[in-house]
Motif scaffolding. Structure first.
Motif, PDB file in Angstrom:
ATOM      1  N   ILE A   1       0.887  -1.288  -0.230  1.00 55.72           N
ATOM      2  CA  ILE A   1       0.044   0.020   0.086  1.00 55.72           C
ATOM      3  C   ILE A   1       0.925   1.312   0.008  1.00 55.72           C
ATOM      4  N   LEU A   2       0.634   2.213  -0.902  1.00 59.98           N
ATOM      5  CA  LEU A   2       1.366   3.346  -0.851  1.00 59.98           C
ATOM      6  C   LEU A   2       0.390   4.534  -0.274  1.00 59.98           C
ATOM      7  N   ILE A   3       0.895   5.033   0.539  1.00 56.45           N
ATOM      8  CA  ILE A   3      -0.027   6.244   1.345  1.00 56.45           C
ATOM      9  C   ILE A   3       0.473   7.463   0.802  1.00 56.45           C
ATOM     10  N   GLU A   4      -0.164   8.462   0.393  1.00 59.85           N
ATOM     11  CA  GLU A   4       0.373   9.686  -0.336  1.00 59.85           C
ATOM     12  C   GLU A   4      -0.308  10.694   0.877  1.00 59.85           C
ATOM     13  N   LEU A   5       0.582  11.591   1.108  1.00 59.37           N
ATOM     14  CA  LEU A   5       0.090  12.789   2.022  1.00 59.37           C
ATOM     15  C   LEU A   5       0.217  13.874   0.940  1.00 59.37           C
TER      16      LEU A   5
ATOM     17  N   THR B   1       9.414   8.049   4.192  1.00 56.48           N
ATOM     18  CA  THR B   1       9.965   9.535   4.037  1.00 56.48           C
ATOM     19  C   THR B   1       9.346  10.510   4.492  1.00 56.48           C
ATOM     20  N   ASN B   2       9.772  11.967   4.748  1.00 57.06           N
ATOM     21  CA  ASN B   2       9.137  13.148   5.024  1.00 57.06           C
ATOM     22  C   ASN B   2       8.788  13.922   3.943  1.00 57.06           C
ATOM     23  N   ARG B   3       9.275  13.521   2.606  1.00 57.32           N
ATOM     24  CA  ARG B   3       9.102  14.318   1.218  1.00 57.32           C
ATOM     25  C   ARG B   3       9.331  13.162   0.131  1.00 57.32           C
ATOM     26  N   GLY B   4       8.519  13.700  -0.823  1.00 55.66           N
ATOM     27  CA  GLY B   4       8.806  12.855  -2.016  1.00 55.66           C
ATOM     28  C   GLY B   4       8.294  11.635  -2.235  1.00 55.66           C
ATOM     29  N   LEU B   5       8.504  10.930  -3.510  1.00 53.67           N
ATOM     30  CA  LEU B   5       8.216   9.744  -3.512  1.00 53.67           C
ATOM     31  C   LEU B   5       9.255   8.778  -4.142  1.00 53.67           C
ATOM     32  N   ASN B   6      10.249   9.301  -4.089  1.00 55.40           N
ATOM     33  CA  ASN B   6      11.499   8.264  -4.484  1.00 55.40           C
ATOM     34  C   ASN B   6      11.760   7.132  -3.717  1.00 55.40           C
ATOM     35  N   ASP B   7      11.763   7.107  -2.362  1.00 51.95           N
ATOM     36  CA  ASP B   7      12.057   5.796  -1.742  1.00 51.95           C
ATOM     37  C   ASP B   7      10.928   4.597  -1.890  1.00 51.95           C
ATOM     38  N   ALA B   8       9.808   5.103  -2.004  1.00 49.96           N
ATOM     39  CA  ALA B   8       8.798   4.057  -2.313  1.00 49.96           C
ATOM     40  C   ALA B   8       8.952   3.539  -3.517  1.00 49.96           C
TER      41      ALA B   8
ATOM     42  N   PRO C   1       4.448  15.873  -3.084  1.00 56.97           N
ATOM     43  CA  PRO C   1       3.725  14.713  -2.196  1.00 56.97           C
ATOM     44  C   PRO C   1       4.485  13.764  -1.353  1.00 56.97           C
ATOM     45  N   CYS C   2       4.184  13.336  -0.332  1.00 56.43           N
ATOM     46  CA  CYS C   2       5.090  12.654   0.540  1.00 56.43           C
ATOM     47  C   CYS C   2       4.560  11.074   0.552  1.00 56.43           C
ATOM     48  N   ILE C   3       5.293  10.403  -0.019  1.00 51.09           N
ATOM     49  CA  ILE C   3       4.766   8.901  -0.207  1.00 51.09           C
ATOM     50  C   ILE C   3       5.264   7.821   0.528  1.00 51.09           C
ATOM     51  N   LEU C   4       4.791   6.993   1.445  1.00 48.13           N
ATOM     52  CA  LEU C   4       5.236   5.986   2.064  1.00 48.13           C
ATOM     53  C   LEU C   4       4.633   4.717   1.387  1.00 48.13           C
ATOM     54  N   LEU C   5       5.450   3.664   1.848  1.00 47.27           N
ATOM     55  CA  LEU C   5       4.944   2.195   1.449  1.00 47.27           C
ATOM     56  C   LEU C   5       5.088   1.489   2.404  1.00 47.27           C
ATOM     57  N   VAL C   6       3.790   0.594   2.900  1.00 49.52           N
ATOM     58  CA  VAL C   6       3.605  -0.086   3.928  1.00 49.52           C
ATOM     59  C   VAL C   6       3.132  -1.717   3.296  1.00 49.52           C
ATOM     60  N   ASP C   7       3.057  -2.616   4.129  1.00 48.31           N
ATOM     61  CA  ASP C   7       3.028  -3.907   3.601  1.00 48.31           C
ATOM     62  C   ASP C   7       1.429  -4.120   3.773  1.00 48.31           C
ATOM     63  N   GLU C   8       0.964  -5.221   3.788  1.00 48.66           N
ATOM     64  CA  GLU C   8      -0.457  -5.616   3.905  1.00 48.66           C
ATOM     65  C   GLU C   8      -0.832  -5.562   5.352  1.00 48.66           C
ATOM     66  N   LYS C   9       0.029  -5.735   6.104  1.00 42.36           N
ATOM     67  CA  LYS C   9      -0.155  -5.771   7.704  1.00 42.36           C
ATOM     68  C   LYS C   9      -0.005  -4.207   8.146  1.00 42.36           C
ATOM     69  N   MET C  10       0.143  -3.363   7.253  1.00 37.18           N
ATOM     70  CA  MET C  10       0.079  -1.935   7.651  1.00 37.18           C
ATOM     71  C   MET C  10       1.655  -1.542   8.370  1.00 37.18           C
ATOM     72  N   GLN C  11       2.748  -2.367   8.089  1.00 36.43           N
ATOM     73  CA  GLN C  11       3.848  -2.242   8.730  1.00 36.43           C
ATOM     74  C   GLN C  11       4.785  -1.317   7.718  1.00 36.43           C
ATOM     75  N   LEU C  12       5.373  -0.303   8.187  1.00 40.60           N
ATOM     76  CA  LEU C  12       6.039   0.707   7.256  1.00 40.60           C
ATOM     77  C   LEU C  12       7.151  -0.092   6.754  1.00 40.60           C
ATOM     78  N   ILE C  13       7.414  -0.087   5.357  1.00 42.88           N
ATOM     79  CA  ILE C  13       8.524  -0.675   4.711  1.00 42.88           C
ATOM     80  C   ILE C  13       9.372   0.656   4.305  1.00 42.88           C
ATOM     81  N   LYS C  14       8.885   1.531   3.686  1.00 45.16           N
ATOM     82  CA  LYS C  14       9.946   2.786   3.167  1.00 45.16           C
ATOM     83  C   LYS C  14       8.961   4.098   4.035  1.00 45.16           C
TER      84      LYS C  14
END
Length: 166
Positions: free
Chosen positions: A33-37, A150-157, A135-148
């Motif tokens: 899951i990508l979570i975009e703020l 960042t506090n800015r951007g989308l590159n890490d995810a 945008p600020c995009i985080l990546l989480v797994d299906e269990k909602m655990q943070l994989i990547k």
């Protein structure tokens, strides 16, 4: 500061259809899951949503964009990964708060049935992530655990999602 392995906090918000949605409704579906703020005022957020919705190529003009990210649009469209758009700032600049009305207006502008849009009108997720740019995009797994995180951007995810496989 959140770190890989941390659980995303419980978060309920109003979506683009005026319904209350729990972020954990998207868990346990066997997908990352990508979570975009974002802020409704932020041009990079508009350009990202325009790319997702209509394949507008303006996103490619940003120096941080990489063409290897192009498959992510299809991954979202085909349901291989989930993208959740959380709007914490409204159209009146970074001091404004995103309301459910702002989320509805965003959906009218960028209608995408594959991307739920949630209003962070109390800035709960904003306070947890502490974004410094959108945008600020985080990546989480299906269990909602943070994989990547960042506090800015989308590159890490996006780099993680498009890493070459051997």
């Amino acid at each position: 500061i959140p770190k890989p392995g941390d659980l995303i906090p419980r978060f309920e918000a109003i979506d683009q259809f005026g319904e209350s949605v729990d972020l954990y409704d998207f868990a346990n579906q066997g997908k990352m899951i990508l979570i975009e703020l974002c802020g409704a005022w932020a041009k990079p957020c508009s350009d990202f949503s325009s790319w997702l919705t209509s394949n507008d190529q303006t996103i490619k003009e940003y120096r941080w964009w990489k063409d290897r990210y192009l498959p992510i649009r299809d991954m979202i469209k085909n349901g291989e990964i989930i993208l959740i758009h959380i709007m914490s700032q409204g159209p009146d600049g970074n001091k404004s708060i995103a309301t459910p009305k702002d989320v509805i207006e965003w959906y009218k502008k960028f209608p995408n049935p594959n991307v739920p849009i949630l209003s962070d009108e109390y800035k709960f997720m904003y306070g947890w992530v502490k974004p410094t740019a959108f945008p600020c995009i985080l990546l989480v797994d299906e269990k909602m655990q943070l994989i990547k995180y960042t506090n800015r951007g989308l590159n890490d995810a996006f780099l993680y999602l498009t890493k070459p496989t051997n």
